[in-house]
Structures are given as C-alpha cells and as structure tokens.
Design a protein around this motif. Structure first.
Motif, mmCIF file in Angstrom:
data_model
loop_
_atom_site.group_PDB
_atom_site.id
_atom_site.type_symbol
_atom_site.label_atom_id
_atom_site.label_comp_id
_atom_site.label_asym_id
_atom_site.label_seq_id
_atom_site.Cartn_x
_atom_site.Cartn_y
_atom_site.Cartn_z
ATOM 1 N N LYS A 106 31.379 34.931 34.863
ATOM 2 C CA LYS A 106 32.087 33.657 35.634
ATOM 3 C C LYS A 106 33.327 33.452 34.961
ATOM 4 O O LYS A 106 34.405 33.187 35.454
ATOM 5 N N ARG A 109 35.623 36.246 36.381
ATOM 6 C CA ARG A 109 35.993 35.868 37.802
ATOM 7 C C ARG A 109 37.099 34.663 37.762
ATOM 8 O O ARG A 109 37.943 34.752 38.478
ATOM 9 N N PHE A 110 36.891 33.607 36.831
ATOM 10 C CA PHE A 110 37.998 32.625 36.538
ATOM 11 C C PHE A 110 39.253 33.261 35.973
ATOM 12 O O PHE A 110 40.361 32.729 36.773
ATOM 13 N N THR A 111 39.368 34.050 35.292
ATOM 14 C CA THR A 111 40.333 34.750 34.891
ATOM 15 C C THR A 111 41.161 35.313 35.986
ATOM 16 O O THR A 111 42.388 35.323 36.080
ATOM 17 N N ASN A 112 40.401 36.221 36.767
ATOM 18 C CA ASN A 112 41.011 36.722 37.919
ATOM 19 C C ASN A 112 41.446 35.839 38.789
ATOM 20 O O ASN A 112 42.777 36.211 39.359
ATOM 21 N N ASP A 113 40.969 34.652 39.065
ATOM 22 C CA ASP A 113 41.378 33.597 39.871
ATOM 23 C C ASP A 113 42.793 33.129 39.408
ATOM 24 O O ASP A 113 43.727 32.798 40.111
ATOM 25 N N LEU A 116 45.587 35.491 40.065
ATOM 26 C CA LEU A 116 45.929 35.633 41.259
ATOM 27 C C LEU A 116 47.079 34.615 41.967
ATOM 28 O O LEU A 116 47.847 34.562 42.515
ATOM 29 N N SER A 117 46.991 33.276 41.015
ATOM 30 C CA SER A 117 47.979 32.332 41.384
ATOM 31 C C SER A 117 49.144 32.308 40.372
ATOM 32 O O SER A 117 49.838 31.359 40.230
ATOM 33 N N PRO A 153 44.389 41.835 40.909
ATOM 34 C CA PRO A 153 43.432 40.624 41.120
ATOM 35 C C PRO A 153 43.104 40.378 42.590
ATOM 36 O O PRO A 153 41.930 40.104 43.019
ATOM 37 N N ARG A 157 39.305 40.611 43.994
ATOM 38 C CA ARG A 157 38.501 39.651 44.665
ATOM 39 C C ARG A 157 37.980 40.073 46.000
ATOM 40 O O ARG A 157 36.964 39.762 46.336
ATOM 41 N N ASP A 161 34.072 40.263 47.209
ATOM 42 C CA ASP A 161 33.784 39.606 48.396
ATOM 43 C C ASP A 161 33.084 40.323 49.236
ATOM 44 O O ASP A 161 31.926 40.039 49.995
#
Length: 283
Positions: A106, A109-113, A116-117, A153, A157, A161
């Motif tokens: 988690k 995953r949060f770091t990757n998100d 992304l932005s 990233p 992602r 998915d």
C-alpha cells in the motif's frame, strides 16, 4: 398524482439541465482543442520542408532545421522508455502478484500514485541535484533519467491493473504444472497481459514526449548535432521554448514546426493506444 407529476417534472428539468451543462462543457473543450490544432496547422505546416529533417538548428537569420532536436529527443525518450518499461513492469508485477494488500504494498502503491501526479518541474529539479550538480554539467543521460522517472509510474500502474484483470485460473495453471511462480508469471501472465502493458508503455511515451521543464534542468540544449549523452544535448521541447521567445520570424517558424511534430507524435501514440484497447475488447 399531482405531487408525483411535480417530482417527475423536477427530475426531468434537473436531468435536462445536467445534460445541457455536460454538452456545453464538452463543446467548449472541443472548441479549444480545435483552435489549438488549427493554430498548429496554420503556423507549422508552412514551415515543414526537407531542411527541417536534414539540418541542425541554425544561427539567427541562417538556413537550418530541427535534425539535432529530433534525434536528441528520440534518443532521450528511447533510453527513458527502456528504463521505465523495465522498472514499471517489474514493480507493477510485484504489486499485483506479491504485495497485493500488504502494508508495504500500500505504501509503494501510494508513492507511485503521488509520482503520477507530481509536477514535472520538481522531477527535473530532483534529477538536477542528483545527476547534474554533482557532475558539474548537464547531460542527455540526466534528461533521460528525468523522463524515465515521469514514465515509470504510468507503466507501473497500468501493469498492476492489467495483471489484476487476468483470471485466477491462469495463475494457478502454471503452478499446477510444476512451473516456478516466476516462470508462470513470465510465460503466462505477462503474455496474457501483453496488450495492456504495451498500451501503458505508449501512454507513458505520450506523457514524456513533450515535457520541457525537466529537460531545462537536466539536458539543457545544444545548438549542434551530438549523440554524446554525457554532454548537453538538443531536444525539441527546449528548442521550442527558446525559439518561441525569439524576435526573428525564422526562429518562431521552427518553434511552430517543432510543436507540430510533437503533437503528431503524441496523437499518433494515442491513436495506437485506442487501437490496442479496441483489439483487447474483441472476443
């Protein structure tokens, strides 16, 4: 009856107002998109000639083209995509197949998100302090790493998915035949998800192909043709940035041509992504 009719009437009015607002917003977005594309075509098409693809950027008032910028951009994007695809596929596979809902997964995953932005200029500044300042010079390698940090990233992602969308039976079939888990993932899962992974790579390429801010901090620019990735290297975004501010018509014309070429590359990548997505949906 009258009360029910009034409720239906209010719902119909609200629904119609919502549809009208969505339609107007879509139309407004399309107007701006068409205006941008029209300005690129009007100002860019007229400047396209053989010199653009065979000559390097000229001195003021001289004959020249964008060969050094095109080659430099392609070289950095190629290196960046290799790094992003390798890192992104491995990271996405780990998140989908091994980490899953673990605490560490988690966090990753949060770091990757977040990445992304993340604003691209911050990525460029980070790579500047990591690869430019310590070595006392700008370089194409630093530019490629900055672009890879923006593209990875997206690939991560997308890979996660599409692997999660694969059926459970695929995962179990390879292991049931006695194959190691990594072999089952490589030979079965990656092959089944190949279309989605390729789509993620194309989206990542579209993401980085027009980035300017990170390259100003890392690769900078080069007026001459060069393939030395350890030195400053020409690239289309930086050329567009510099020439668009020029007071000379020839330089501004080359800036429009460079912008048109990048737009065509991004649109082409998006068309290919749509084609892959359509093929995946077919039974």
């Amino acid at each position: 009856m009258a009360l029910a009719f009034n409720r239906r009437g209010r719902r119909s009015v609200a629904n119609g107002a919502f549809i009208l607002a969505c339609t107007l917003a879509t139309a407004l977005a399309l107007v701006f998109l068409v205006a941008i594309l029209a300005s690129l075509l009007v100002n860019g098409v007229g400047g396209i000639n053989l010199d653009v693809f065979t000559m390097s950027t000229p001195a003021t008032g001289s004959r020249g083209g964008l060969l050094n910028g095109i080659v430099g951009s392609l070289a950095m994007c190629a290196i960046a995509m290799v790094l992003a695809i390798v890192i992104g596929i491995l990271a996405g596979t780990w998140l989908a197949e091994f980490a899953r809902d673990s605490t560490y997964g988690k966090v990753v995953r949060f770091t990757n998100d977040v990445l992304l932005s993340a604003p691209s200029i911050l990525v460029g500044l980070f790579i500047y302090w990591l690869l430019v300042r310590p070595f006392h010079g700008f370089s194409g390698i630093a530019g490629a790493v900055a672009l890879a940090l923006l593209a990875a990233p997206v690939v991560t992602r997308t890979t996660e998915d599409v692997l999660k969308l694969q059926s459970r039976q695929l995962r179990e079939s390879g292991v049931a035949l006695g194959a190691p888990v990594w072999t089952a993932i490589r030979a079965i899962m990656w092959r089944a998800a190949a279309g989605g992974i390729i789509t993620g790579g194309l989206l990542a390429f579209a993401r980085i192909s027009g980035e300017t801010a990170p390259l100003l901090f890392t690769a900078l620019n080069n007026q001459l043709f060069s393939l030395d990735m350890t030195k400053p290297i020409a690239n289309l975004p930086s050329i567009i940035f510099n020439y668009a501010l020029s007071a000379y018509d020839d330089s501004r014309r080359l800036a429009w041509v460079g912008a048109l070429l990048i737009t065509i590359a991004v649109l082409g990548a998006n068309v290919i992504v749509r084609a892959f997505a359509r093929e995946r949906k077919r039974p």
